[in-house]
Design an enzyme around this catalytic site. Structure first.
Site, mmCIF file in Angstrom:
data_model
loop_
_atom_site.group_PDB
_atom_site.id
_atom_site.type_symbol
_atom_site.label_atom_id
_atom_site.label_comp_id
_atom_site.label_asym_id
_atom_site.label_seq_id
_atom_site.Cartn_x
_atom_site.Cartn_y
_atom_site.Cartn_z
ATOM 1 N N LYS A 16 -28.559 -10.811 29.830
ATOM 2 C CA LYS A 16 -28.037 -11.776 30.793
ATOM 3 C C LYS A 16 -29.175 -12.564 31.423
ATOM 4 O O LYS A 16 -30.340 -12.186 31.338
ATOM 5 C CB LYS A 16 -27.239 -11.069 31.889
ATOM 6 C CG LYS A 16 -28.093 -10.247 32.850
ATOM 7 C CD LYS A 16 -27.211 -9.597 33.918
ATOM 8 C CE LYS A 16 -28.042 -9.001 35.052
ATOM 9 N NZ LYS A 16 -28.993 -8.000 34.664
ATOM 10 N N GLN B 241 -37.587 -4.516 46.311
ATOM 11 C CA GLN B 241 -38.750 -5.357 46.622
ATOM 12 C C GLN B 241 -40.012 -4.534 46.362
ATOM 13 O O GLN B 241 -40.745 -4.176 47.277
ATOM 14 C CB GLN B 241 -38.676 -5.837 48.073
ATOM 15 C CG GLN B 241 -37.459 -6.711 48.345
ATOM 16 C CD GLN B 241 -37.477 -7.306 49.733
ATOM 17 O OE1 GLN B 241 -38.498 -7.800 50.197
ATOM 18 N NE2 GLN B 241 -36.343 -7.253 50.409
#
EC number: 2.7.6.1
Length: 315
Positions: A194, A97
């Site tokens: 991805k 984060q």
């Protein structure tokens, strides 16, 4: 020179003992526990006045408990007149984060934790393979971010690899993979592209690079649920890879990690001991752990002696 003392919280007791053994000292005498209502209790049971103190504590799961344990230990040592306090945090929780996504109304929690540690009296931080190097700039105190990936590299070099290729499991890991590839016989590199529909769920799209009939070395800084890694290995085997080895510094192994690794086509997963493994993970035949005790002990010794940390990684 101030007397060096080593204390440990409850997050990684085994690694703390290994580090103390490498430094030829005993862990400091401290009682770190809980009151009946769950609040953290810390008592330092030896003199630390003027000492150069190091606290070993990964802020892994339970993350908030381990952070608070570290913070309360720092306060206890500061009030006991420790000369300098270095927080040795092998795995820095909340490191993912580290930014706001566009205009999302979310916190930058890595900065919050850094501010917390800086404000309560930590003089220095020693950590391993931060998820994002810019986190060092979140602190108002010096941060030494050492490279656990080099311990992983030593293990790679000891393998009898057949036509190896280093694979980054995503675009974000390209710099890390390129650095490992250069040190691993300057070998080729592949990238797995991805898409991640939501956190901890990933879908493999395609592989950039030729992996047919090659030993593939997947490298990452951490493994969480293992879903990405296992799908990456499947994609590599489908493209003709002979063997797939996965290397990561931090073994978070949350959620369905045990199930994912048990069913995986990965030949072996190699991780470091920055986070203790649950027994169900530790007993898996395709998971192996390397210790960072020697590297961290040397870094601690150098910090205490005011020697260069970067010199440890000069080739």
């Amino acid at each position: 020179m101030p007397d060096m003392k080593l204390f440990a919280g409850n997050s990684i007791p085994k690694l703390a003992k290994f580090i103390a053994h490498r430094l030829y000292i005993n862990l400091g005498n401290a009682a770190v526990g809980r009151f009946s209502d769950g609040e953290i209790s810390v008592q330092i049971n030896e003199n630390v006045r003027g000492s150069d103190v190091f606290i070993i504590q990964s802020t892994c799961s339970p993350t908030n408990d381990n952070i608070m344990e570290l913070v309360v230990m720092v306060d206890a040592l500061r009030r006991a007149s420790a000369g300098r306090i270095t927080a040795v945090i092998p795995y820095f929780g909340y490191s993912r984060q580290d930014r706001r996504v566009r205009s999302a109304r979310v916190p930058i929690t890595a900065k919050v934790v850094a501010d917390f540690l800086s404000s309560i009296g930590v003089d220095r931080v020693l950590t391993v393979d931060l998820h994002a190097e810019q986190i060092q700039g979140f602190f108002d105190v010096p941060v030494d971010n050492v490279f656990g990936s080099l311990i992983l590299l030593e293990d790679m070099l000891q393998r009898e690899l057949k036509n190896p290729i280093v694979v980054s499991p995503d675009i974000g890991g390209v710099v890390r993979a390129r650095a490992i590839a250069k040190l691993l016989y300057d070998t080729d590199m592949a990238i797995i592209d991805k898409r991640r529909p939501r956190p901890n769920i990933s879908q493999i799209m395609h592989i950039i690079g030729d992996v047919a009939n090659r030993d593939c070395i997947l490298v990452d800084d951490m493994i969480d649920t293992g879903g990405t890694l296992c799908k990456a290995a499947e994609a590599l085997k489908e493209r003709g890879a002979k063997r797939v080895f996965a290397y990561a510094t931090h073994p978070i192994f949350s959620g369905k990690a045990s199930e994912n690794l048990k069913k995986s086509v990965i030949d072996e997963v190699v991780v470091c001991d920055t986070i203790p493994l649950e027994e169900k993970i530790r007993l898996l035949p395709n998971v192996r752990t390397l210790t960072l005790a020697g590297m961290l002990a040397e870094a601690i010794r150098r910090i205490s002696n005011e020697e260069s940390i970067s010199a440890m990684f000069e080739h």
